[in-house]
Design an enzyme around this catalytic site. Sequence first.
Site, mmCIF file in Angstrom:
data_model
loop_
_atom_site.group_PDB
_atom_site.id
_atom_site.type_symbol
_atom_site.label_atom_id
_atom_site.label_comp_id
_atom_site.label_asym_id
_atom_site.label_seq_id
_atom_site.Cartn_x
_atom_site.Cartn_y
_atom_site.Cartn_z
ATOM 1 N N ASP A 54 -7.198 -3.691 -5.448
ATOM 2 C CA ASP A 54 -6.765 -2.641 -5.039
ATOM 3 C C ASP A 54 -5.388 -2.298 -5.167
ATOM 4 O OD1 ASP A 54 -8.415 -4.571 -3.466
ATOM 5 O OD2 ASP A 54 -8.687 -3.170 -1.523
ATOM 6 N N ASP B 146 0.819 -1.635 0.393
ATOM 7 C CA ASP B 146 0.155 -0.254 -0.395
ATOM 8 C C ASP B 146 0.779 0.892 -0.161
ATOM 9 O OD1 ASP B 146 -2.692 -0.896 -0.131
ATOM 10 O OD2 ASP B 146 -2.636 -1.583 2.190
HETATM 11 N N1 GLY Z 1 -7.603 -1.300 0.116
HETATM 12 C C1 GLY Z 1 -7.973 -1.970 0.885
HETATM 13 C C2 GLY Z 1 -10.021 -1.621 0.898
HETATM 14 O O1 GLY Z 1 -10.298 -0.513 -0.091
HETATM 15 O O2 GLY Z 1 -9.906 -1.387 2.125
#
Ligand code: GLY
Length: 421
Positions: free
Chosen positions: A179, A114
């Site tokens: 994501d 992330d």
């Molecule tokens: N990237 C984690 C979420 O969207 O909850």
Amino acid sequence: MKHFVLCSGIFSLFLLAFTVRSSETDFVKENFTYAGQQLRFMLQETASKPNSFPRTINKAGNLVTTNMYDWTPGFFPGSLWNAYDYMKDTEMRSAAREWTEQLEPLKTFTGHHDLGFMMYCSYGNAFQLTGDEAYKKILVQSARSLSTRFNAVTGCIKSWNSFRSWHGDKTYNFPVIIDNMMNLELLFFASKVTGDTAFRHVAVTHALNTMKNQVRKDYSSFHVVCYDTVTGKVAGRETAQGYADNSTWSRGQAWGIYGFTMVYRETKDPRFLKTAQGMADYFIHHKNLPADKVPYWDFNAGQKGYTPGVNSNARKITRPYRDASAAAIVASALLELSTYSGAKGGEYKEVAIKMLHALGSDVYRAKPGTNGNFLLMHCVGSIPHNGEIDVPLVYADYYFLEALNRYDHLLKGESLFAKKD
Ligand code: GLY
């Protein structure tokens, strides 16, 4: 006489267009005035809490923060930058700098995928709005750190270090989540500013494999695709935050729409545009999308043919929760996608505006000083984990503000990326 009627008709149309545009400009302005107020309340509340990044509220309505190693610390600084971008308020800029600069140690962080969210929403906005070279260096180092998670056999960046299936039977060691498309923007940036095409190679390879393995034929998406690192083949397709493995988790679909639109911006490869448009069409034409265009948390929750894993809390949830965060992400993405989509663009823009008006209404936008000083209500973090259900979420606010800025640029006939001081 005929001439007079024609002229007065044209004048009335012009007047109507002008009136609509100025009421929309007021709509954006009013939302930023409100956001400025909430963000200042949040700054006051967090003033005595260093390294505590706003995320949501708990059941008692109190602020929940995280440390910098969670996936969300970049969004509060990013919201401050978005507010500064619109308001050009120097106090907001100082706060944005201060909050961003707390994240510098993350530039060498490699613990999960992330880093793109963490650094590009904070330092990325900071660099675009200030041109500060020190921010650029930090972003490039962050891109190096993110690239260490790329595996040439799978052709993907590893999202999490492992993923335990909700079915309770397996743990995978190379999960990739939809994501992850969002983290590629940092790599494209690093490639442009350094001239090093290795960053771009990682981003494009990851996007191509996600397109192939994670997006279904009808342009819905799997949340988690797990790979075998010896053969590079897909070892499993499951969900972590959606209702079921074969369902479409709304925020996952939102990340896909945004991510493929951004990858098209950076590559101009028509395959990515087609994927972004297909995923957007799936979302906006879905029979389960409510009239206000704010989706339920999963497009297939509770439907026949979709079964949550035995350990998923989704089995216990029957209330059709909405997820305002997914709408905010999609609104921002659709505004950009509209600019690449010719005749189709009109519909994307119209839906995005509808979403923004819904989010800016009393139904989703909190009263000043309430909602833990977050802007939007009615988001869902993860129903399967029984966490953050019907709450504010810091990333919903970030994408709401980004979308409002994009809308403002479109109203002024400017490029979406017309930032800079
Ligand atoms: N990237 C984690 C979420 O969207 O909850």
